[in-house]
Design an enzyme around this catalytic site. Structure first.
Site, PDB file in Angstrom:
ATOM      1  CG  ASN A 113       1.810   3.367  -2.885  1.00 54.61           C
ATOM      2  OD1 ASN A 113       1.164   3.942  -3.352  1.00 54.61           O
ATOM      3  ND2 ASN A 113       1.901   2.983  -1.724  1.00 54.61           N
ATOM      4  CE  LYS A 168       4.141   5.496  -0.129  1.00 53.82           C
ATOM      5  NZ  LYS A 168       5.067   5.149   0.905  1.00 53.82           N
ATOM      6  CG  HIS A 223       0.346   1.634   2.356  1.00 51.93           C
ATOM      7  ND1 HIS A 223       0.805   2.636   3.047  1.00 51.93           N
ATOM      8  CD2 HIS A 223       1.447   1.189   1.422  1.00 51.93           C
ATOM      9  CE1 HIS A 223       2.125   2.706   2.680  1.00 51.93           C
ATOM     10  NE2 HIS A 223       2.354   1.818   1.846  1.00 51.93           N
ATOM     11  CD  GLU A 267       2.541   5.899   3.768  1.00 48.08           C
ATOM     12  OE1 GLU A 267       1.676   5.909   2.573  1.00 48.08           O
ATOM     13  OE2 GLU A 267       3.784   5.540   3.519  1.00 48.08           O
ATOM     14  CD  GLU A 312       4.845  -2.012   1.697  1.00 50.97           C
ATOM     15  OE1 GLU A 312       5.481  -1.517   0.410  1.00 50.97           O
ATOM     16  OE2 GLU A 312       3.689  -1.308   2.003  1.00 50.97           O
ATOM     17  N   GLY A 320       9.824   4.415   3.554  1.00 53.64           N
ATOM     18  CA  GLY A 320      10.355   5.634   3.368  1.00 53.64           C
ATOM     19  C   GLY A 320      11.780   5.903   4.135  1.00 53.64           C
ATOM     20  CB  SER A 340      13.794   1.440   1.791  1.00 55.55           C
ATOM     21  OG  SER A 340      13.231   2.490   2.467  1.00 55.55           O
TER      22      SER A 340
HETATM   23  P1  PGA Z   1       9.006   3.240  -0.101  1.00 55.19           P
HETATM   24  O1  PGA Z   1       7.546   3.115   0.058  1.00 55.19           O
HETATM   25  O2  PGA Z   1       9.346   2.357  -1.308  1.00 55.19           O
HETATM   26  O3  PGA Z   1       9.120   4.886  -0.367  1.00 55.19           O
HETATM   27  O4  PGA Z   1       9.801   2.979   1.101  1.00 55.19           O
HETATM   28  C1  PGA Z   1       6.945   1.607   0.144  1.00 55.19           C
HETATM   29  C2  PGA Z   1       5.366   1.608   0.388  1.00 55.19           C
HETATM   30  O5  PGA Z   1       5.181   2.388   1.184  1.00 55.19           O
HETATM   31  O6  PGA Z   1       4.901   0.825  -0.412  1.00 55.19           O
END
Ligand code: PGA
Length: 248
Positions: free
Chosen positions: A8, A10, A90, A92, A162, A168, A207
């Site tokens: 992803n 982003k 997601h 976010e 998630e 993150g 992560s």
């Molecule tokens: P990350 O993000 O691997 O940077 O923790 C995962 C995600 O938001 O799908």
């Protein structure tokens, strides 16, 4: 069922770096490898990704097919540009853009009507986790999005667990948490899809990196991963393709 790796991206990269990323990326060779770039790059990445057997997807979509919705992108446009799946819900989108379970339910409904496979993201916040309400939150997210669907509607669709607090951050959730949550999600899916729940992939995200991927993929009911930061580096992505293949 082979395991799956989804990057992803982003709101990172530009089309030149997307192109050079693909130039350094290994062929998927039968492994289910996917990238969800910013939707602007779908069209330009399409041919190159196809050659590598990598599926492209979208990170979000509007729940309408078309209309006066300034700044929004419809599922039909995304598909036209080369998206073969869409990530919905997601964290976010939920937490930074205020998408509620109701909004996500509508998006899921549209994706099903359009035959656009979705990856539904679910997960609890740190507060909910600490209060021991993680299962309850996940259960609501699943029920709101999936309770009106049947097994046929879920063809090609996946769930991504998630935990918001692991996205993150420095480390993924512990193996125990991942295992418990994935078993819980599998059981919840059985409520809606009976024995067909066994064939719905449940991915872990938060992560994930080449350092921890192998261990995560050996946890029961983990059918793949959704990766943010580590999917932006072609070397790390190649390593993760290799590890996903070794665990498939
Ligand atoms: P990350 O993000 O691997 O940077 O923790 C995962 C995600 O938001 O799908």
């Amino acid at each position: 069922m082979g395991k799956c790796l989804i990057g992803n991206w982003k709101m990172f990269m530009d089309w030149r770096s997307a192109d050079s990323f693909l130039s350094c990326t290994s062929r998927a060779n039968g492994i289910d490898v996917r990238i969800a770039p910013p939707c602007l790059f779908l069209h330009t990445m399409r041919e190159h990704a196809q050659g590598l057997q990598i599926k492209l997807g979208a990170q979000n979509m509007n729940e309408n097919k078309e209309g006066a919705f300034t700044g929004e992108i419809s599922p039909l446009m995304l598909r036209d540009a080369g998206a073969e799946f869409v990530i919905l819900g997601h964290s976010e989108r939920r937490h930074l853009f205020g998408e509620s379970n109701k909004t996500i339910e509508k998006k899921v409904e549209t994706a099903v009507v359009e035959g656009f496979p979705f990856v539904l993201c679910i997960g609890e916040t740190i507060e909910e986790h600490k209060e021991g309400r993680g299962d309850e939150v996940i259960s609501e997210q699943l029920s709101s999005a999936l309770s009106s669907l049947n097994s046929a509607n879920m063809k090609g669709c996946m769930i991504a667990y998630e935990p918001v607090w692991a996205i993150g951050s420095k480390e993924p959730a512990s193996n125990n948490v991942i295992e418990q949550k994935h078993v819980f999600i599998r059981d919840e899916l059985k409520k809606y899809f009976d024995e067909d729940a066994a064939s719905i992939s449940i991915l872990y995200g938060g992560s994930v990196s080449p350092k921890n991927l192998d261990e995560i993929l050996t946890i029961e009911n983990v059918d793949g991963t959704l990766v943010g930061r580590a999917s932006l580096d072609p070397e790390m992505f190649n390593e993760m393709i290799q590890i996903t293949g070794d665990n498939s």
